[in-house]
Structures are given as structure tokens and as C-alpha cells.
Design an enzyme around this catalytic site. Sequence first.
Site, PDB file in Angstrom:
ATOM      1  N   ASP A   1       0.859  -1.176   0.000  1.00  0.00           N
ATOM      2  CA  ASP A   1       0.000   0.000   0.000  1.00  0.00           C
ATOM      3  C   ASP A   1       0.904   1.238   0.000  1.00  0.00           C
ATOM      4  O   ASP A   1       1.744   1.391   0.886  1.00  0.00           O
ATOM      5  CB  ASP A   1      -0.846  -0.035   1.291  1.00  0.00           C
ATOM      6  CG  ASP A   1      -2.175   0.670   1.159  1.00  0.00           C
ATOM      7  OD1 ASP A   1      -2.194   1.744   0.546  1.00  0.00           O
ATOM      8  OD2 ASP A   1      -3.169   0.165   1.702  1.00  0.00           O
TER       9      ASP A   1
ATOM     10  N   ASP B   1      -2.899   4.812  -2.257  1.00  0.00           N
ATOM     11  CA  ASP B   1      -3.874   5.448  -1.372  1.00  0.00           C
ATOM     12  C   ASP B   1      -4.209   6.891  -1.787  1.00  0.00           C
ATOM     13  O   ASP B   1      -3.315   7.650  -2.177  1.00  0.00           O
ATOM     14  CB  ASP B   1      -3.257   5.483   0.040  1.00  0.00           C
ATOM     15  CG  ASP B   1      -4.215   5.979   1.107  1.00  0.00           C
ATOM     16  OD1 ASP B   1      -5.131   5.225   1.452  1.00  0.00           O
ATOM     17  OD2 ASP B   1      -4.030   7.111   1.596  1.00  0.00           O
TER      18      ASP B   1
ATOM     19  N   GLU C   1      -6.759   4.204  -5.351  1.00  0.00           N
ATOM     20  CA  GLU C   1      -7.994   4.647  -4.711  1.00  0.00           C
ATOM     21  C   GLU C   1      -8.309   6.014  -5.277  1.00  0.00           C
ATOM     22  O   GLU C   1      -7.544   6.961  -5.087  1.00  0.00           O
ATOM     23  CB  GLU C   1      -7.748   4.732  -3.212  1.00  0.00           C
ATOM     24  CG  GLU C   1      -9.004   4.900  -2.428  1.00  0.00           C
ATOM     25  CD  GLU C   1      -8.735   5.345  -1.002  1.00  0.00           C
ATOM     26  OE1 GLU C   1      -9.546   5.044  -0.147  1.00  0.00           O
ATOM     27  OE2 GLU C   1      -7.715   6.011  -0.751  1.00  0.00           O
TER      28      GLU C   1
ATOM     29  N   HIS D   1     -11.200  -2.251   4.359  1.00  0.00           N
ATOM     30  CA  HIS D   1     -10.999  -1.863   5.754  1.00  0.00           C
ATOM     31  C   HIS D   1     -11.667  -0.536   6.112  1.00  0.00           C
ATOM     32  O   HIS D   1     -11.591  -0.106   7.258  1.00  0.00           O
ATOM     33  CB  HIS D   1      -9.499  -1.772   6.026  1.00  0.00           C
ATOM     34  CG  HIS D   1      -8.854  -0.715   5.185  1.00  0.00           C
ATOM     35  ND1 HIS D   1      -8.754  -0.817   3.809  1.00  0.00           N
ATOM     36  CD2 HIS D   1      -8.318   0.475   5.496  1.00  0.00           C
ATOM     37  CE1 HIS D   1      -8.192   0.257   3.329  1.00  0.00           C
ATOM     38  NE2 HIS D   1      -7.907   1.069   4.339  1.00  0.00           N
ATOM     39  N   ASP D   2     -12.266   0.137   5.134  1.00  0.00           N
ATOM     40  CA  ASP D   2     -12.933   1.422   5.383  1.00  0.00           C
ATOM     41  C   ASP D   2     -14.449   1.304   5.343  1.00  0.00           C
ATOM     42  O   ASP D   2     -15.144   2.316   5.473  1.00  0.00           O
ATOM     43  CB  ASP D   2     -12.534   2.448   4.304  1.00  0.00           C
ATOM     44  CG  ASP D   2     -11.074   2.849   4.392  1.00  0.00           C
ATOM     45  OD1 ASP D   2     -10.513   2.796   5.502  1.00  0.00           O
ATOM     46  OD2 ASP D   2     -10.507   3.220   3.346  1.00  0.00           O
TER      47      ASP D   2
HETATM   48  C1  NOJ Z   1      -7.775   5.730   2.523  1.00  0.00           C
HETATM   49  C2  NOJ Z   1      -7.493   4.548   3.389  1.00  0.00           C
HETATM   50  O1  NOJ Z   1      -8.123   3.407   2.852  1.00  0.00           O
HETATM   51  C3  NOJ Z   1      -8.000   4.896   4.769  1.00  0.00           C
HETATM   52  O2  NOJ Z   1      -8.014   3.794   5.633  1.00  0.00           O
HETATM   53  C4  NOJ Z   1      -7.157   6.021   5.296  1.00  0.00           C
HETATM   54  O3  NOJ Z   1      -7.694   6.454   6.528  1.00  0.00           O
HETATM   55  C5  NOJ Z   1      -7.121   7.203   4.329  1.00  0.00           C
HETATM   56  N1  NOJ Z   1      -6.975   6.823   2.954  1.00  0.00           N
HETATM   57  C6  NOJ Z   1      -5.991   8.115   4.672  1.00  0.00           C
HETATM   58  O4  NOJ Z   1      -4.767   7.531   4.297  1.00  0.00           O
END
Ligand code: NOJ
Length: 549
Positions: free
Chosen positions: A99, A195, A252, A325-326
Site C-alpha cells: 500500500d 492510497d 484509490e 478496511h474502510d
Molecule cells: C484511505 C485509506 O483506505 C484509509 O483507511 C485512510 O484512513 C485514508 N486513505 C488516509 O490515508
Amino acid sequence: MKNLKWWQKTAVYQIYPKSFMDTTGKGTGDLRGITSKLDYLQKLGVGAIWLTPIYPSPMIDNGYDISDYTAIDSSYGTMADFDELIDEAKARNIKIVMDLVYNHTSDKHAWFLESKSSRDNPKADWYIWRDEKTNWRSIFGGSAWEFCPERGQYYLHTFATQQPDLNWENPEVRRALFDAANFWLKKGVGGFRVDAITYIKKPAEFKDGESDGKDGLVSVHIMTAATKGILDFLHEFKREVFDGHDIFTVAEANGVAAEDLPKWVGSDGVFDMLFEFSHVNLSLKDGEIWCRPTKWKLTELKQAIANSQTATKNNGWYPIFFENHDKPRSVNHFLPKASDPIKAAKILGTILLTMRGTPFIYEGQELGMTNVAWDSIEKYNDISSRGQYEIALNEGFSKEKALEFVHFFSRDNARTPMQWNSSENAGFTAGKPWLPIHDDYKICNAATEDADKNSVLNYFRKLNAFRANSEILLFGDYEELLRDDENIFAFARAVENKKIYVLANFTLNEVTFPTEILGQSKFILGNYTAHNKGVLKPLEVVLYKEATS
Ligand code: NOJ
């Protein structure tokens, strides 16, 4: 079989290392824990593992606040453990994907410590410093600016205060970031998940925006996502890091407009795949990581997915996912409240593993893990849940209501420890787990499901193996069926006249469908032991295959 790359033919498994497997009894997962579970992952049939960040970090945002890009956090183990993981994974034909968190560092990163120390140190310009702040709200809530007394200036943080944004305009910053990524390539990683990349370019002028909340602030996302000129940075990134390697990249990309996709992915783009969130954000305000539960319709979900399938038909490739995970657990998010979690998990698993693209399975999804609902905000670790709880209170909601929102959307739902067996702490740790174990672990765990031929786990294994050998599922076209139906999610995958049909009843009622849509095909798989053509029982999902194929 058609010329697909390795990462287009396999499922990817996402691991949240802190919650995966602890081998030392400290209550958090580690790299050796992951290595010890590689046989399990091989049996599941995955060809790559995406690790969320394992670099040194103060863990304000559980690793997304990085203080050193080329080392391993001691809670996860050592570089030797990492090398062992790469080797052992390779022996099982599995690649490790890292990541890259390049929009921001931790405020404890040596670069930031130097940058904040004065206005004229060698790294003074490595972050975004301004004399005045704007009314931008950070993604986790509160102002996106923090005052730094040493410099008498504010720094920008798109996420937490402890996550200062890097200044990509500075070529030295870009060089340092590219070098760090190349460090991991030399170690033999199989790719990168990138990310929050849409935020790296800031607008030329920093000005206030029209407020979108009661706090007088406007989301930083609205003000900075996908700012013009960002693609120049990204092409340089590609040239300096990705080109010439047999890897995949998935970024992302919150905020990339559908019409701009070709500039971002595929032959003229930068990345192989983009995570876009329209299908998982149906009840979410633009740019926020949290929402108040609002109703969405099945036709909206189908439309969002169909749009992505269409957008990546001839250009780029789609990373299929329902969990990460989000996000909350998909069973809770997409199916009615009173759903049987086993049937529900198989529905989403079927769609995940039969659409066109690379399926991303998030740890525990293959077991049918579900959300938690803790009785106080103090029990939640997730910085975003805490921030959004405060926003809800400030907007006038009661504590009970604010907590209800947290139950619905907290990122901790997906971060409870992996459930390996029915022994204490679900076999995750011999110590005290950093987050409570879900109380369903005696039934929902890998060992119990391994022994049950009707389990979610065995269903995922079967379908994944089927997919890996099916030319229709690997590269067939995606055809929408029953587009306006609010109960059934239906589609076909087709290579010429060879077809596979998928039909899923998203409701708790029995529903019917016109059998003509199935042509001459025959039932091959489902989540009930018996199936009647033309009828779908509550939460029933079925696969049909054209007799000629
Ligand atoms: C996206 C990540 O998936 C998340 O978990 C994170 O808090 C934010 N970006 C900041 O890096």
C-alpha cells in the site's frame, strides 16, 4: 485462453495486518501470522495479497500515517519477516502487494519534523504551508489546517491532524517517494495499491469554498480532488516506478469523473485499475468516509455496477469489491436487516466472483463476518468514527442517534480480528485482542467452516476455483438483465453464444422471474440445496450455464 495478465485471472485477498493473526500474544497481528496462514489463502485460491500499510507508524490512522516508507513497523516484525513472507508466498504462487500512502506522511516522519522546524530548512517546502487557512474540512472532521508555532504557519492535512499533506510540486519530494516505491519493487512485490491519490495535486489558489455543513466548512474533497494537472504527476510516477515491471497497480480514486476514466486507467492511463466507490457509497455524502444511513434502491446498486462494467469494457480493468478496511461488512450493508448471514454472504460472494474484473476479497468476507454494535463511542478505535460522531452531535443529533450512525458505518466493523477457530479470542491471539472479537466467532470461523461443506468458506473456494477455469467468467462481456427489477440482481456473462447467468434475490420474500431470460441454460450452483426454475426463495442466488458452453 485469451491473453490476460496474471492479475486479471486471479482473486486478490486484502489483509488488514493488525487484525489478521498474532503470533506473539501482544494482541495485534504480525507478518509471521500472515506467513502462517498462507496455506489457508492458497486453498482459497488467491494469487495476490494486498497488505494495508505495515511501515513504521504512530498508528493514529492504523498505519496510514507513515513515519518511514522503507521499513517495517516493529509491531509487525522485521524486514527479515517480510522477506520470508515474500518467499513463502512465492512458493505458493501468491504475490505481495504493498500500500503506497503518498498524499501524506505521519507528523512524526523525519521529513515533517525537519519541515516544521523552521521556514528555511532544506525540507521547508516538502509540505503545504500557508500563512492563512481556508474553510476546508478534513475528511475525518474539523479544520483541514493546523497551526505550527515553530513556523508561525498552518499546514494542510486532508485527513487527520497527524497526517500532513506532502507537497508534490517539489521534485525532491516526488523523487523520494518514487525511490521508496522502487525499494519495494526490488524486493519482488507484485504491485501497489495507491492510497488517496486524487488529493496529491492542490489548486493553484487556496480559497474558501461554499460551506456544505453546519460548521461553516467545506469538505477538502470538494476543493482539491482530481485537480487539473494531477495527471502530469501520475505519468511521471508511472515512468519512474511502474513501467517495465510485471506488476499491477490499483489506485484509490475518489472523485474521478466517469468521462475521465480513460485518462486514469488502461493503455493511455496511469494505473491498471481504479477503486471507485459509487456502488458502496450509495448512502454517502460526496467525499465523506461516513454517512447517515439513508435508503438506496437495488436498481441504483445495479446501475452503479453496470456503469463500472461498461466503463472498463474496452479500457482498463475493474477491481470488483464489496468490502475493505474502510467499509462496513457487506452482508449488513447490502442485505435486509433480518437476513441469514450465510445466505447473504453467498449472494455477495457470487456476484463478486462472477463479474468481469479482478475480485478483491477482504479478510473475513469469505467467512461471512458481520458488523459489530458496541454500546459506547469510547469502545471505537477508528479515528473517522470518533470524528463523525462529533459532527453528528454538533449537528444536533442525540448521542443514541450518533452511535447508531457509527454502528452502521464505522470502519471498525471490518477491523475486528479475523476469526480462525472457536477457541478463546477466535484463535487470533493468545493475549488481549486490540479490538474486541465479534461475539459470533464460535459459529463463524475458518476451522468450523472448513469442516462444513455448506459453509460460506467452502462456497467461496468452490466458486473461485470455478472462476479460475472459466473463460466466460474471466473475460466474457457483462450483460445486464432485469434492469428495472427492485428485488433481483441479474446479469449474464457471455463469450459469443456461451453464457453464464447469475440471479440473486436481495429480499426476504420469494420472488419470480421470467424463465425466458435464461435461454436453454441449466442450473449449476446456488445457495439452497434445491432450486425451482422461475422462482427465487428469500436471499437465493443461482448460477445457470448455457448448455452449449
Ligand atoms: C484511505 C485509506 O483506505 C484509509 O483507511 C485512510 O484512513 C485514508 N486513505 C488516509 O490515508
